[in-house]
Motif scaffolding. Structure first.
Motif, PDB file in Angstrom:
ATOM      1  N   VAL A   7      -6.978  -1.553  -4.328  1.00  0.00           N
ATOM      2  CA  VAL A   7      -7.770  -2.093  -5.429  1.00  0.00           C
ATOM      3  C   VAL A   7      -7.209  -3.428  -5.902  1.00  0.00           C
ATOM      4  O   VAL A   7      -7.940  -4.406  -6.078  1.00  0.00           O
ATOM      5  N   ASP A  37      -0.166   0.490  -4.175  1.00  0.00           N
ATOM      6  CA  ASP A  37      -1.586   0.113  -4.157  1.00  0.00           C
ATOM      7  C   ASP A  37      -2.263   0.779  -2.963  1.00  0.00           C
ATOM      8  O   ASP A  37      -2.828   0.119  -2.093  1.00  0.00           O
ATOM      9  N   PRO A  38      -2.227   2.122  -2.901  1.00  0.00           N
ATOM     10  CA  PRO A  38      -2.727   2.823  -1.710  1.00  0.00           C
ATOM     11  C   PRO A  38      -4.220   2.665  -1.492  1.00  0.00           C
ATOM     12  O   PRO A  38      -4.693   2.772  -0.353  1.00  0.00           O
ATOM     13  N   THR A  39      -4.982   2.399  -2.534  1.00  0.00           N
ATOM     14  CA  THR A  39      -6.433   2.235  -2.378  1.00  0.00           C
ATOM     15  C   THR A  39      -6.835   0.769  -2.232  1.00  0.00           C
ATOM     16  O   THR A  39      -8.027   0.466  -2.146  1.00  0.00           O
ATOM     17  N   SER A  67      -8.385  -1.793   6.127  1.00  0.00           N
ATOM     18  CA  SER A  67      -7.947  -0.457   5.741  1.00  0.00           C
ATOM     19  C   SER A  67      -6.495  -0.433   5.282  1.00  0.00           C
ATOM     20  O   SER A  67      -6.017   0.550   4.752  1.00  0.00           O
ATOM     21  N   ASP A  68      -5.744  -1.515   5.527  1.00  0.00           N
ATOM     22  CA  ASP A  68      -4.371  -1.604   5.044  1.00  0.00           C
ATOM     23  C   ASP A  68      -4.020  -3.069   4.844  1.00  0.00           C
ATOM     24  O   ASP A  68      -4.815  -3.946   5.124  1.00  0.00           O
ATOM     25  N   SER A  97     -12.475  -6.513   1.882  1.00  0.00           N
ATOM     26  CA  SER A  97     -13.020  -5.171   1.655  1.00  0.00           C
ATOM     27  C   SER A  97     -13.203  -4.407   2.961  1.00  0.00           C
ATOM     28  O   SER A  97     -13.447  -3.206   2.940  1.00  0.00           O
ATOM     29  N   VAL A 137       0.814  -1.211   0.000  1.00  0.00           N
ATOM     30  CA  VAL A 137       0.000   0.000   0.000  1.00  0.00           C
ATOM     31  C   VAL A 137       0.848   1.261   0.000  1.00  0.00           C
ATOM     32  O   VAL A 137       0.332   2.363  -0.183  1.00  0.00           O
ATOM     33  N   SER A 190       3.406   4.316  -0.974  1.00  0.00           N
ATOM     34  CA  SER A 190       3.525   5.146  -2.174  1.00  0.00           C
ATOM     35  C   SER A 190       4.850   4.878  -2.874  1.00  0.00           C
ATOM     36  O   SER A 190       5.770   4.288  -2.304  1.00  0.00           O
TER      37      SER A 190
END
Length: 218
Positions: free
Chosen positions: A113, A109-111, A126-127, A123, A81, A83
């Motif tokens: 997805v 993959d910060p979001t 959060s990380d 889902s 996740v 940056s």
């Protein structure tokens, strides 16, 4: 891309034999499109976070042995996740401390997805701090093996290479890889489901447990 995997533990979203979901993402080596890796093997793996002790040891070992994967026509691709800025700073630290350059792409993959599409996280997460998932993807884009480790246990790089060797060997020979198989060991013949062949076998076990010829097994 949209994640369609059900909520569940890591690796639950996809199964062996599924097509690896395609994605496009930014990485430390530039834009990456998974479909461009067709025609070669790919190991896609997630790591919990940059600047963590276990992940650092994994990347050091992978950098040391990256040519061994390349000899097997297998690319490496990492994901977390963090940056790109974090990835770059971490890779610089690894280079300065261990005198090793990590040249395979590390995706951001910060979001979540990609992580959610691959079942690396659910889902509700959060990380991705709890996942250490590995996907072995064949030249046709099919997932052939998966492993999941907790954040506090690092992967075995020799076992990653052994798994890759075994997958390539069974594809080439049509045989089976037994427990602890290494390159040069004998493979096993697939089980016969022909009743006449079963009755004609030399003994009561050779119809389902028989080593292949060494020439074919190599």
């Amino acid at each position: 891309m949209e994640a369609t995997s059900p909520i569940g533990p890591p690796c639950a979203g996809l199964r062996i034999g599924d097509a690896a979901p395609n994605f496009s993402a930014r990485s430390t080596t530039g834009p990456v499109d998974l479909a461009s890796y067709r025609g070669q093997w790919l190991i896609l793996f997630s790591h919990p976070a940059d600047f963590t002790p276990v992940c650092t040891t994994e990347f050091v070992e992978l950098a040391k042995r990256s040519t061994e994967f390349a000899k097997r026509d297998c690319a490496l691709m990492a994901l977390s996740v963090d940056s790109l800025f974090s990835h770059f700073a971490w890779l610089r630290l690894i280079r300065d401390r261990f005198d090793l350059e990590v040249r395979f792409p590390i995706l951001e993959d910060p979001t979540l997805v990609i992580g959610r599409a691959y079942g690396m996280v659910s889902s509700q997460d959060s990380d991705s701090a709890t996942v250490r998932t590995t996907f072995f993807i064949d030249p046709e884009g099919i997932i052939r093996a998966m492993t999941c480790y907790p954040a506090n246990v690092g992967r075995s790089i020799p076992e990653m290479l052994r798994t890759l060797d075994a997958l390539q060997a069974v594809d080439q020979s049509g045989e089976l890889a037994p427990a602890n198989w290494q390159v040069g060991d004998r493979l096993l013949h697939p089980v016969s489901f022909d009743l006449d062949a079963i009755y004609a076998a030399d003994d009561a076990s050779s119809w389902f447990l028989q080593e292949a010829d060494m020439e074919k097994g190599q």
